[in-house]
Each structure stands twice: as structure tokens, then as C-alpha cells.
Scaffold this motif. Sequence first.
Motif: not given
Length: 208
Positions: A3-8, A48-50, A119-121
Motif C-alpha cells: 500500500e501507499t506509504k503511511t505516515e509513521t 519513518c517520518d520522524g 507491519l502496515h501491509d
Amino acid sequence: MTETKTETIGVILAGGLARRMGGGDKPMRAIGGRPILDHVIERFKPQCDGLILNANGDPARFAAFGLPVVADSVADFPGPLAGILAALDWTAQMRPGVQWVASVAGDCPFLPRDLVARLHDARAAEGAMLAVAASAGQSHPVIGLWNVALREELRHALVVEDIRKIDRWTARYPLATVSWPVEPVDPFFNANTVEDLAEAEKLVALAG
């Protein structure tokens, strides 16, 4: 399909006292000529986004790593659930548009580079609210994916119900478990003892 990368937001849990190593901060012990924490950041940060570090006590000891150091947000609740709650609280305040926090242990130098994505997938595919990593048939509760929307429920579990074990809390929610192979190296190998540090030195070259 990925899936599209989810902000995490990523949190490295570095609150342990390393009693089996004689005290001090486990992530500051060196393998391969660098602190374990350096290895963790190198593998985890790009996913990660941070990135933040959960640790109690004087944050100055981690200054060289250039990460925000976030202490537990509830007092006297030692353990990883308190660190996860601190990360959820920090994210809600500092990055209010982000719904997910990924957590890892600060003493795992060989983390998989596809940890957050997998993990997101799995969470999305299974319609789960949380996700956790596993290897060799064993779940690793501190290495997981957490929904910021659950932070007040987690606070209640910690403060009112005195729940300390992660898997006791996660059992309340739909949970996806993602397994990784352990060859050539278990990506969730953690350095708990002096003997583990010696073993980690041998594994550094294999881990890639």
C-alpha cells in the motif's frame, strides 16, 4: 501489493536499566565499533517520518544522536507500555496529522529494513488496529505498530488497571503478527547480556 506509504513516527525504546550488564544504557554499548543505538537509528530512521527516543533521566546523554528525547508521560510506570504511551502523546501533540507510531527496542542492532512497511501491509490486509513483529515462532511485543487513537485507552490500562505486559493489552484489539526469517541473522536479536554483546560482534558482518 504494497500500500501507499503511511505516515509513521518511529520511537526507539531505550528505557531499560541493563541490570544483566551491570547497569547503564544498553543502547550505548558498542558493537562493530559503534553504539548499538547507532545501528538501530541507521536501520529504522529511513522507514519513518520522524524519529524520537524514549528514555528517562538526563536526556543529555543521548545528545550526540540528534533525536528528540521523550520521557515517560505517566510517572512511576516503568516498562515499554509507558514508553509507547509517551510516543503516542508526543505524536498527538507535535505531529497531530500522523495516526501511527512504530516502536522498536533500543538494543536490537539488526532490525529489518522493511519493518514498518510490512507491519502496515499486514495491518491493512487483516483490518487490524495493531501489528507486532515475530521471528522463530516468538512474538516481539515491543516491536510493533500503534494507533495514536488508542492512547487514552492505553493510559487507562496503565494508570487505572495497572497493566504492564504489552501482550495483555494488545489482546484486546485485532492484532496482525508479521514473521521474519532468522537466517542469516535473527533481525530481532537483542543484546541483554555481556555474552549477547560478544555474539552480536560475530553477527555484525552477516547482518548486512
